[in-house]
Design an enzyme around this catalytic site. Sequence first.
Site, PDB file in Angstrom:
ATOM      1  N   GLU A 428       0.732  -1.081   0.031  1.00 15.10           N
ATOM      2  CA  GLU A 428       0.038  -0.019   0.083  1.00 15.10           C
ATOM      3  C   GLU A 428       0.885   1.190   0.082  1.00 15.10           C
ATOM      4  O   GLU A 428       1.655   1.469   0.812  1.00 15.10           O
ATOM      5  CB  GLU A 428      -0.946  -0.144   1.112  1.00 15.10           C
ATOM      6  CG  GLU A 428      -1.664   1.273   1.610  1.00 15.10           C
ATOM      7  CD  GLU A 428      -1.832   1.260   3.192  1.00 15.10           C
ATOM      8  OE1 GLU A 428      -1.660   0.407   3.960  1.00 15.10           O
ATOM      9  OE2 GLU A 428      -2.639   2.300   3.361  1.00 15.10           O
ATOM     10  N   ASP A 502      -0.568  -1.122   6.139  1.00 12.36           N
ATOM     11  CA  ASP A 502      -0.550  -0.731   7.515  1.00 12.36           C
ATOM     12  C   ASP A 502      -1.434  -1.299   8.490  1.00 12.36           C
ATOM     13  O   ASP A 502      -2.282  -1.735   8.069  1.00 12.36           O
ATOM     14  CB  ASP A 502      -0.778   0.860   7.417  1.00 12.36           C
ATOM     15  CG  ASP A 502       0.234   1.714   6.646  1.00 12.36           C
ATOM     16  OD1 ASP A 502       1.341   0.878   6.589  1.00 12.36           O
ATOM     17  OD2 ASP A 502      -0.051   2.818   6.281  1.00 12.36           O
ATOM     18  N   ASP A 504      -3.538  -0.226  10.327  1.00 11.30           N
ATOM     19  CA  ASP A 504      -4.432   0.559  10.784  1.00 11.30           C
ATOM     20  C   ASP A 504      -5.633   0.664  10.009  1.00 11.30           C
ATOM     21  O   ASP A 504      -5.796  -0.524   9.332  1.00 11.30           O
ATOM     22  CB  ASP A 504      -3.924   1.820  10.669  1.00 11.30           C
ATOM     23  CG  ASP A 504      -3.571   2.420   9.391  1.00 11.30           C
ATOM     24  OD1 ASP A 504      -3.947   1.608   8.448  1.00 11.30           O
ATOM     25  OD2 ASP A 504      -2.989   3.549   9.078  1.00 11.30           O
ATOM     26  N   ASP A 506      -7.167   2.182   7.774  1.00  8.56           N
ATOM     27  CA  ASP A 506      -7.135   2.251   6.283  1.00  8.56           C
ATOM     28  C   ASP A 506      -6.335   0.949   5.756  1.00  8.56           C
ATOM     29  O   ASP A 506      -6.884   0.507   4.543  1.00  8.56           O
ATOM     30  CB  ASP A 506      -5.956   3.511   5.948  1.00  8.56           C
ATOM     31  CG  ASP A 506      -6.798   4.819   5.873  1.00  8.56           C
ATOM     32  OD1 ASP A 506      -8.120   4.578   5.906  1.00  8.56           O
ATOM     33  OD2 ASP A 506      -6.236   5.827   5.883  1.00  8.56           O
TER      34      ASP A 506
END
Length: 639
Positions: A428, A502, A504, A506
């Site tokens: 990403e 990541d 998180d 997102d």
Amino acid sequence: MTKNTGTYDSTHIQILKGIEAVRRRPAMYIGDSNINGLHHLVQEVVDNSIDEFMAGYGDRIRVTIHENNSVTVEDRGRGIPVDFHKGEGKSALEIVLTVLHAGGKFDGQTYKVSGGLHGVGLSVVNALSRWLEVQILRDGNRYTQRYERGVPVTEITVAESKTKNSGTIVSFLPDSDIFETTVFSLERITARLKEIAYLNPGLTVEICDERGSEKKQSFSFSGGIKDFIKFLDKTKSPLHQTIFFSTVQDNVTMEAAFEYNKTYNETVFSFANNIHTKEGGTHLTGFRQALTRVINDYAKKENFLKPVKDLDSLSGEDVREGLTAVVSVKIPQPQFEGQTKTKLGNSEIKGLMASFIGEALTRYFEENPGEASVVVSKVVDAARGRLAARKARELVRRKGALMSDALPGKLADCSEEDPGKSELFIVEGDSAGGSAKQGRDRHFQAILPLRGKILNVEKARLDKILSNDAIKTVVAAMGTSIGIEEFDISKIRYKKIIIMADADIDGAHIKTLLLTFFFRHAKAVIESGYLYIAQPPLYGVKFKGSKEIIYLFSDEELKRIQESDKTLTGVQRYKGLGEMNPEQLWETTMNPEKRVMKNVSIDVAEDAEEIFSILMGDDVEPRREFIEKNAMKVRNLDI
Ligand code: 0RA
């Protein structure tokens, strides 16, 4: 008491042998001795109660899970017969509860679940229970008897019954010597009971969980499988009224309910004698055949195809798009086949179903031209999409964008050419992509940084999917192409495809969108075991007096270390992959010697029940969540 005749002695030994066999190899009878097998016990008893309902006796079944994980199943059927069998030297009740495959009521006339797929018989439940108590209400009496590990420990006691109702009450405690777990799942039992209620209008099914604070639910659906369809499509937009047909022919009950909605996916459930035929079978094949034929006939007759260039006929694939259907049959002697014995095999059912649905739907279309037009238009629309997708694919292919000989510019390929030794990291964002490119072992690791939004393929048709840059580059890098006819797993260029995002929200979203894409359009990549999710660390910490960074992968790990005596001098939280330098990324996430990755797999067979319950659960959908949490069973693999 019985006279100790020769017959009695030999049957007695026979019976003990039977019980012993079941206890020695429970998996042979109930699939496994784990959570699935455990729930099989409840299912078995309930199936017997449903058989009574289907034979016309009793309209209420209640299941109670007690504090100690024993279970009671109560029905208002005829009650298991208690009369004495001279030949066998015991009561009918004892025969039903101790002799393998002695259902005792199968006459080939009535429908029966028990004796079919799950029909290992009550004797198996009994053999696998620490204790089992049965109460029978019959002829104004209440009969009771207790068994332990399959063997009667009391005579049948008789008392006058307080009610006029007849029925059977079976209580049992699964034997912890047999089962790895003896804790029942309320969710699972509820899902199955709810399904039973949809399939048997007129029947009320109650579930009561006495563990902890008491929870009670009751299900009864007068609309039957029509209500089932409404439930399945609760969050979708139906395009027309639910179409429903039912009939009884040659002692076979056939029912089908379906509707088209605005989505592009198909949701179809089929059942035979209340058993969810996950692998389909002749009833479903007959239904699909008729649906495709009638829709085609109508489309041709009413000139729906003419305006669409290159469209000669509607395919089975077109008919499936946006279809939600439930097909249910009840037949005297079901044959279950297939890997998980969940495929209906009775060959005569295919023709029966096809001609029934064929005639009924033809008439329905004639009588409801408005509805017919909505249905046929939706299918023609799907066909248009299919043709457009083919064109888009041809176009892209001509440009070379999906082919491996025109690799996407962003791809930093590896030098290794053997797919078995090559890895593709889908990363990403550009900055993380940069770190990964520098940190990798370029000999066998390729990096594909993804820029831009990944399309939610759940909401799009193939032609649109093919215009999404992120997806195009993934497909091109993989080398497999895309589409039902075109996808070719043998062309895959990397046998490890690793999603690196990541840790998180997102990142989770991106992971989900990619998983959805693989699930819908490149399933073989998952089924072959080629898809992985990288596990970057959440924290880097140092102990006092040491320069070495220790990487931690969860909050629990950090807590454990903080609670130990060691003093930490620095705790760094990595918010994203981009915060790690190339060496760190290599050390923690990419180095095969040290990394931990999750291998993505779909355990449909084993967990279908659970997936089904999620699909059926009250907070249906969002499919995003469904796929994230359930469709993919992600297991940890140290690689
Ligand atoms: C054998 C024969 C008959 C009913 C049953 C068994 C029976 C078994 C179970 C298990 C749970 N509930 C049940 N209800 C009935 C037929 C009885 C008759 O012909 O009167």
